[in-house]
Design a protein around this motif. Structure first.
Motif, PDB file in Angstrom:
ATOM      1  N   UNK A 246       0.559  -1.551  -0.122  1.00  0.00           N
ATOM      2  CA  UNK A 246      -0.076  -0.034  -0.440  1.00  0.00           C
ATOM      3  C   UNK A 246       0.800   1.736  -0.024  1.00  0.00           C
ATOM      4  N   UNK A 247       1.737   1.595   0.136  1.00  0.00           N
ATOM      5  CA  UNK A 247       2.468   1.921   0.505  1.00  0.00           C
ATOM      6  C   UNK A 247       4.287   2.605  -0.407  1.00  0.00           C
ATOM      7  N   UNK A 248       4.653   0.738  -0.414  1.00  0.00           N
ATOM      8  CA  UNK A 248       6.302   1.158  -1.067  1.00  0.00           C
ATOM      9  C   UNK A 248       5.730   2.013  -3.024  1.00  0.00           C
ATOM     10  N   UNK A 249       7.235   2.650  -3.177  1.00  0.00           N
ATOM     11  CA  UNK A 249       7.096   2.579  -4.941  1.00  0.00           C
ATOM     12  C   UNK A 249       7.792   1.685  -5.070  1.00  0.00           C
ATOM     13  N   UNK A 250       7.027   1.517  -7.111  1.00  0.00           N
ATOM     14  CA  UNK A 250       7.516  -0.108  -7.125  1.00  0.00           C
ATOM     15  C   UNK A 250       7.563   0.948  -9.145  1.00  0.00           C
ATOM     16  N   UNK A 251       8.585  -0.027  -9.046  1.00  0.00           N
ATOM     17  CA  UNK A 251       9.535   0.478 -10.502  1.00  0.00           C
ATOM     18  C   UNK A 251       9.578  -0.336 -10.846  1.00  0.00           C
ATOM     19  N   UNK A 252       9.952  -0.281 -12.460  1.00  0.00           N
ATOM     20  CA  UNK A 252      10.301  -1.403 -13.628  1.00  0.00           C
ATOM     21  C   UNK A 252      11.838  -1.158 -14.265  1.00  0.00           C
ATOM     22  N   UNK A 253      13.030  -1.833 -13.313  1.00  0.00           N
ATOM     23  CA  UNK A 253      14.154  -1.195 -14.060  1.00  0.00           C
ATOM     24  C   UNK A 253      14.750  -1.096 -15.117  1.00  0.00           C
ATOM     25  N   UNK A 254      13.944  -2.550 -15.998  1.00  0.00           N
ATOM     26  CA  UNK A 254      14.667  -2.820 -17.131  1.00  0.00           C
ATOM     27  C   UNK A 254      13.799  -3.188 -17.792  1.00  0.00           C
ATOM     28  N   UNK A 255      13.907  -2.722 -19.335  1.00  0.00           N
ATOM     29  CA  UNK A 255      12.557  -3.530 -20.539  1.00  0.00           C
ATOM     30  C   UNK A 255      13.435  -3.057 -21.532  1.00  0.00           C
ATOM     31  N   UNK A 256      12.847  -3.846 -22.739  1.00  0.00           N
ATOM     32  CA  UNK A 256      13.322  -3.762 -23.772  1.00  0.00           C
ATOM     33  C   UNK A 256      13.246  -3.073 -24.949  1.00  0.00           C
ATOM     34  N   UNK A 257      13.159  -1.743 -25.356  1.00  0.00           N
ATOM     35  CA  UNK A 257      12.450  -1.129 -25.683  1.00  0.00           C
ATOM     36  C   UNK A 257      12.112  -1.001 -27.498  1.00  0.00           C
ATOM     37  N   UNK A 258      13.035  -2.112 -27.716  1.00  0.00           N
ATOM     38  CA  UNK A 258      13.648  -2.566 -29.102  1.00  0.00           C
ATOM     39  C   UNK A 258      11.730  -3.567 -29.485  1.00  0.00           C
ATOM     40  N   UNK A 259      11.780  -4.287 -28.072  1.00  0.00           N
ATOM     41  CA  UNK A 259      11.254  -5.499 -28.320  1.00  0.00           C
ATOM     42  C   UNK A 259       9.779  -5.055 -28.088  1.00  0.00           C
ATOM     43  N   UNK A 260       9.339  -4.608 -27.143  1.00  0.00           N
ATOM     44  CA  UNK A 260       8.591  -3.654 -26.514  1.00  0.00           C
ATOM     45  C   UNK A 260       8.335  -2.147 -27.424  1.00  0.00           C
ATOM     46  N   UNK A 261       7.205  -2.613 -27.685  1.00  0.00           N
ATOM     47  CA  UNK A 261       6.500  -1.336 -28.554  1.00  0.00           C
ATOM     48  C   UNK A 261       6.660   0.205 -28.030  1.00  0.00           C
ATOM     49  N   UNK A 262       6.983   1.139 -27.997  1.00  0.00           N
ATOM     50  CA  UNK A 262       6.791   2.544 -27.029  1.00  0.00           C
ATOM     51  C   UNK A 262       5.434   3.093 -26.769  1.00  0.00           C
ATOM     52  N   UNK A 263       4.219   2.705 -27.483  1.00  0.00           N
ATOM     53  CA  UNK A 263       3.273   2.549 -27.444  1.00  0.00           C
ATOM     54  C   UNK A 263       2.812   1.092 -26.347  1.00  0.00           C
ATOM     55  N   UNK A 264       3.177   0.235 -26.770  1.00  0.00           N
ATOM     56  CA  UNK A 264       2.084  -0.484 -25.604  1.00  0.00           C
ATOM     57  C   UNK A 264       2.822   0.221 -24.474  1.00  0.00           C
TER      58      UNK A 264
END
Length: 91
Positions: free
Chosen positions: A59-77
């Motif tokens: 409920x309180x902790x911030x959650x972040x994604x630290x590594x994703x591949x922008x070449x295989x995951x379209x920016x819109x997605x």
């Protein structure tokens, strides 16, 4: 004496059991950690689904994604997934 973990976080690499890391995210939140980070690996569960599971179990902790591949995951997605995560986590 009061101890604060100001701007202190925890990170999880791919390959860990989802339910175990949800428990660890809960414990980190209870211990006063400010943020929890997830790295994505194509041979394991997706980072956005994992982050959503953490958001629904904390409920309180911030959650972040630290590594994703922008070449295989379209920016819109990436944007769509981020918006869904933001809604599930209530910001």
């Amino acid at each position: 004496m009061t101890f604060f973990l100001e701007n202190f976080g925890i990170g999880f690499l791919a390959g860990n059991d989802l339910y175990h890391t949800i428990k660890m995210a809960k414990r980190a939140e209870e211990a006063g950690f400010n943020n929890c980070w997830i790295a994505e690996d194509y041979f394991y569960g997706g980072a956005f689904a994992t982050a959503t599971a953490y958001a629904l179990n904390t409920s309180k902790i911030d959650i972040g994604i630290w590594v994703i591949n922008p070449y295989t995951r379209h920016p819109a997605l990436i944007t769509m997934e981020t918006a869904a995560l933001d809604a599930c986590s209530k910001g």
